[in-house]
Motif scaffolding. Structure first.
Motif, PDB file in Angstrom:
ATOM      1  N   LYS A  73      -0.300  17.008  -2.725  1.00  0.00           N
ATOM      2  CA  LYS A  73      -1.185  16.612  -1.634  1.00  0.00           C
ATOM      3  C   LYS A  73      -0.766  15.270  -1.034  1.00  0.00           C
ATOM      4  N   ILE A  74      -0.426  14.329  -1.908  1.00  0.00           N
ATOM      5  CA  ILE A  74      -0.028  12.984  -1.428  1.00  0.00           C
ATOM      6  C   ILE A  74       1.299  13.056  -0.676  1.00  0.00           C
ATOM      7  N   MET A  75       2.225  13.850  -1.181  1.00  0.00           N
ATOM      8  CA  MET A  75       3.513  13.973  -0.501  1.00  0.00           C
ATOM      9  C   MET A  75       3.346  14.610   0.872  1.00  0.00           C
ATOM     10  N   GLU A  76       2.416  15.545   0.982  1.00  0.00           N
ATOM     11  CA  GLU A  76       2.121  16.126   2.292  1.00  0.00           C
ATOM     12  C   GLU A  76       1.572  15.065   3.236  1.00  0.00           C
ATOM     13  N   GLU A  77       0.718  14.181   2.710  1.00  0.00           N
ATOM     14  CA  GLU A  77       0.188  13.083   3.510  1.00  0.00           C
ATOM     15  C   GLU A  77       1.314  12.162   3.980  1.00  0.00           C
ATOM     16  N   ALA A  78       2.283  11.934   3.093  1.00  0.00           N
ATOM     17  CA  ALA A  78       3.418  11.073   3.446  1.00  0.00           C
ATOM     18  C   ALA A  78       4.235  11.690   4.574  1.00  0.00           C
ATOM     19  N   ILE A  79       4.437  12.999   4.491  1.00  0.00           N
ATOM     20  CA  ILE A  79       5.187  13.685   5.538  1.00  0.00           C
ATOM     21  C   ILE A  79       4.455  13.558   6.879  1.00  0.00           C
ATOM     22  N   THR A  80       3.156  13.764   6.853  1.00  0.00           N
ATOM     23  CA  THR A  80       2.359  13.654   8.075  1.00  0.00           C
ATOM     24  C   THR A  80       2.413  12.241   8.647  1.00  0.00           C
ATOM     25  N   ALA A  81       2.277  11.251   7.780  1.00  0.00           N
ATOM     26  CA  ALA A  81       2.307   9.855   8.228  1.00  0.00           C
ATOM     27  C   ALA A  81       3.673   9.489   8.792  1.00  0.00           C
ATOM     28  N   TYR A  82       4.712   9.954   8.153  1.00  0.00           N
ATOM     29  CA  TYR A  82       6.065   9.660   8.648  1.00  0.00           C
ATOM     30  C   TYR A  82       6.281  10.283  10.019  1.00  0.00           C
ATOM     31  N   THR A  83       5.835  11.521  10.176  1.00  0.00           N
ATOM     32  CA  THR A  83       5.980  12.203  11.457  1.00  0.00           C
ATOM     33  C   THR A  83       5.271  11.437  12.564  1.00  0.00           C
ATOM     34  N   ALA A  84       4.143  10.838  12.211  1.00  0.00           N
ATOM     35  CA  ALA A  84       3.380  10.047  13.189  1.00  0.00           C
ATOM     36  C   ALA A  84       3.905   8.617  13.307  1.00  0.00           C
ATOM     37  N   GLU A  85       4.989   8.319  12.588  1.00  0.00           N
ATOM     38  CA  GLU A  85       5.602   6.995  12.585  1.00  0.00           C
ATOM     39  C   GLU A  85       4.661   5.919  12.070  1.00  0.00           C
ATOM     40  N   ASP A  86       3.752   6.331  11.208  1.00  0.00           N
ATOM     41  CA  ASP A  86       2.879   5.370  10.531  1.00  0.00           C
ATOM     42  C   ASP A  86       3.551   5.025   9.203  1.00  0.00           C
ATOM     43  N   PHE A  87       4.519   4.125   9.273  1.00  0.00           N
ATOM     44  CA  PHE A  87       5.367   3.866   8.118  1.00  0.00           C
ATOM     45  C   PHE A  87       4.629   3.116   7.009  1.00  0.00           C
ATOM     46  N   LYS A  88       3.672   2.306   7.392  1.00  0.00           N
ATOM     47  CA  LYS A  88       2.889   1.594   6.371  1.00  0.00           C
ATOM     48  C   LYS A  88       2.125   2.582   5.501  1.00  0.00           C
ATOM     49  N   LYS A  89       1.480   3.544   6.151  1.00  0.00           N
ATOM     50  CA  LYS A  89       0.742   4.552   5.392  1.00  0.00           C
ATOM     51  C   LYS A  89       1.698   5.421   4.586  1.00  0.00           C
ATOM     52  N   THR A  90       2.876   5.695   5.167  1.00  0.00           N
ATOM     53  CA  THR A  90       3.873   6.490   4.450  1.00  0.00           C
ATOM     54  C   THR A  90       4.256   5.810   3.140  1.00  0.00           C
ATOM     55  N   ILE A  91       4.512   4.518   3.210  1.00  0.00           N
ATOM     56  CA  ILE A  91       4.861   3.746   2.010  1.00  0.00           C
ATOM     57  C   ILE A  91       3.713   3.781   1.009  1.00  0.00           C
ATOM     58  N   GLU A  92       2.498   3.645   1.487  1.00  0.00           N
ATOM     59  CA  GLU A  92       1.349   3.691   0.575  1.00  0.00           C
ATOM     60  C   GLU A  92       1.282   5.031  -0.152  1.00  0.00           C
ATOM     61  N   CYS A  93       1.564   6.099   0.558  1.00  0.00           N
ATOM     62  CA  CYS A  93       1.566   7.429  -0.082  1.00  0.00           C
ATOM     63  C   CYS A  93       2.643   7.511  -1.157  1.00  0.00           C
ATOM     64  N   TYR A  94       3.837   7.029  -0.817  1.00  0.00           N
ATOM     65  CA  TYR A  94       4.919   7.074  -1.805  1.00  0.00           C
ATOM     66  C   TYR A  94       4.594   6.215  -3.023  1.00  0.00           C
ATOM     67  N   ASP A  95       3.983   5.077  -2.804  1.00  0.00           N
ATOM     68  CA  ASP A  95       3.597   4.217  -3.927  1.00  0.00           C
ATOM     69  C   ASP A  95       2.586   4.914  -4.837  1.00  0.00           C
ATOM     70  N   ARG A  96       1.670   5.663  -4.257  1.00  0.00           N
ATOM     71  CA  ARG A  96       0.694   6.402  -5.067  1.00  0.00           C
ATOM     72  C   ARG A  96       1.402   7.484  -5.893  1.00  0.00           C
ATOM     73  N   VAL A  97       2.365   8.179  -5.274  1.00  0.00           N
ATOM     74  CA  VAL A  97       3.126   9.193  -6.007  1.00  0.00           C
ATOM     75  C   VAL A  97       3.883   8.557  -7.167  1.00  0.00           C
TER      76      VAL A  97
END
Length: 450
Positions: free
Chosen positions: A80-104
């Motif tokens: 679920k978190i990795m899916e969130e990271a993919i979505t955030a990256y696609t939206a170029e929300d890199f800060k949120k993407t990093i937060e998702c990866y950190d949670r993983v």
């Protein structure tokens, strides 16, 4: 005389260093330069390709099922978190993407399950890339992510995890100073050089090749000698990757030897080794390796053993004709066959032997081909120039071939042939025509570079 195109190794060599596409994405580009592979750092705009590859890995991991029931909840959460990271990256929300990866990373860091550790590594790789190219553009943060993977996976036994370990080292080496990069590659070489596992030997060979990009001369030659020695006992034709690596290592060694005029005999010996090893293996891939080695060997024989060179070209031509006659549909004519026909027309001219059969082959296979037919016509002009003026023929040739340039062609053999002629009108006439063809080629090459 046609000379072997440097591009031919190219291509091929990219396959040499290509590892498991699931984990070895293209943060390193392989280029060919003088038949020896070189490394080029990837430009920042290419990062989308890397993230896409990593996200593809994530999606594949998401599709896996956990074999142990009690692990399903954590794995589902990671998915679920990795899916969130993919979505955030696609939206170029890199800060949120990093937060998702950190949670993983936090949730998976203590796991011993391979597929969870693969997600742990994917998160780190993607985080490193985003930090490097989008957030702060910080190489040190990227290296820190690679170091975490290296430390965590170094002593793992699973092949999948060791591949990730090797990938982390390679990516770190690619952004490190030369001396540090050499140490990193040596670390992989030492770890996998004695392995009996095919996939680990591939990691060893790729580390050696990457190291060779950073060396020159005898140091490079020694690296390829080590690869050849380590892989020489691979005989199973099903081990295509390792046999291909072994083959390319021999080709590179031969090329290095060719560069030194005093070591041409040694280069010929390498080609003979290739021919001997792969002639006994069934399959088009291996037979192509034999033909290629024969073809390369023929160039080195020219001037010192023209008859032997012509015999090799005859062998290549006859092999194609036999294969072609056994097919209902006519097979495409490979470039090496075209080159063999043209080179034997030239050698017939130089050795003053009958070229009728080769001209008939040229009419059959080359007539109308704009990339090779002009060479045949040029050689005809030089042949006829031995007995008569060919000014009109040369004029017509230039008009018909205004956009042509001699690719991979050397005039050296023809010039040597002309120099050895007795002084007189014939020698002077041919010298003038050779100079005209060479000047024409130089002018065309200059125009193509403008």
């Amino acid at each position: 005389m046609f000379k072997l195109s440097l591009i031919l190794l190219s291509i091929i060599i990219l396959l040499l260093v290509g590892l498991d596409s699931n984990f070895f994405n293209e943060e390193t580009k392989i280029l060919e330069n003088n038949n020896i592979l070189k490394v080029e750092k990837e430009e920042p705009q290419k990062i989308d390709e890397e993230i896409t590859v990593q996200n593809s890995i994530v999606k594949k991991e998401i599709e896996k099922e956990m074999p142990i029931v009690e692990k399903v909840d954590i794995y589902s959460e990671l998915k679920k978190i990795m899916e969130e990271a993919i979505t955030a990256y696609t939206a170029e929300d890199f800060k949120k993407t990093i937060e998702c990866y950190d949670r993983v990373i936090e949730l998976s860091k203590d796991s011993q399950e391979v597929n969870i550790l693969e997600l742990f590594a994917s998160a780190h790789f993607n985080k490193a890339s985003i930090n490097r190219f989008f957030i702060e553009k910080n190489i040190e943060k990227a290296i820190k992510s690679y170091d975490i993977i290296i430390k965590k996976f170094e002593n793992k036994k699973e092949i999948e995890l060791l591949k990730i370990y090797a990938k982390a080292i390679e990516l770190k080496a690619n952004i490190s100073e030369r001396d540090n990069a050499l140490e990193l590659y040596d670390k992989l070489i030492d770890k996998f050089s004695k392995s009996s596992d095919v996939e680990l030997l591939e990691l060893y060979a790729n580390a050696q090749i990457n190291k060779s990009y950073l060396t020159t001369g005898n140091d490079t030659l020694e690296i390829y000698n080590q690869i050849i020695e380590n892989l020489k006992n691979i005989e199973d034709k099903e081990n295509k990757k390792l046999l291909s690596i072994f083959h390319k290592a021999q080709l590179t060694k031969a090329y290095i030897l060719e560069g030194n005029i005093n070591q041409k005999e040694e280069a010929i010996e390498v080609y003979d080794e290739i021919i001997k090893k792969f002639s006994s293996l069934e399959g088009e891939m291996y037979q192509a390796m034999v033909d290629d080695a024969d073809f390369r060997k023929s160039f080195l024989l020219m001037g010192q053993n023209n008859e032997g060179s012509m015999e090799i070209y005859d062998k290549i031509i006859n092999k194609y004709e036999t294969k072609n006659s056994n097919n209902l549909n006519s097979l495409p004519v490979p470039l090496e066959v075209e080159y063999s026909i043209i080179n034997n027309i030239e050698l017939s001219l130089i050795t003053n032997t009958d070229d009728t059969q080769y001209r008939e082959l040229a009419d059959k296979y080359i007539s109308g081909k704009k990339d090779t037919k002009p060479q045949v016509d040029m050689l005809e002009i030089l042949r006829d120039a031995q007995v008569s003026n060919q000014d009109e023929a040369l004029k017509n040739w230039k008009e018909e071939n205004q956009n042509f340039s001699f690719s991979n062609w050397s005039f050296e053999e023809l010039k040597q042939w002309n120099m050895q002629m007795e002084e007189g009108e014939q020698k002077d006439r041919i010298r003038i025509y050779l100079n005209e063809f060479e000047k024409y080629n130089n002018r065309q090459n200059y125009n193509h570079t403008k």
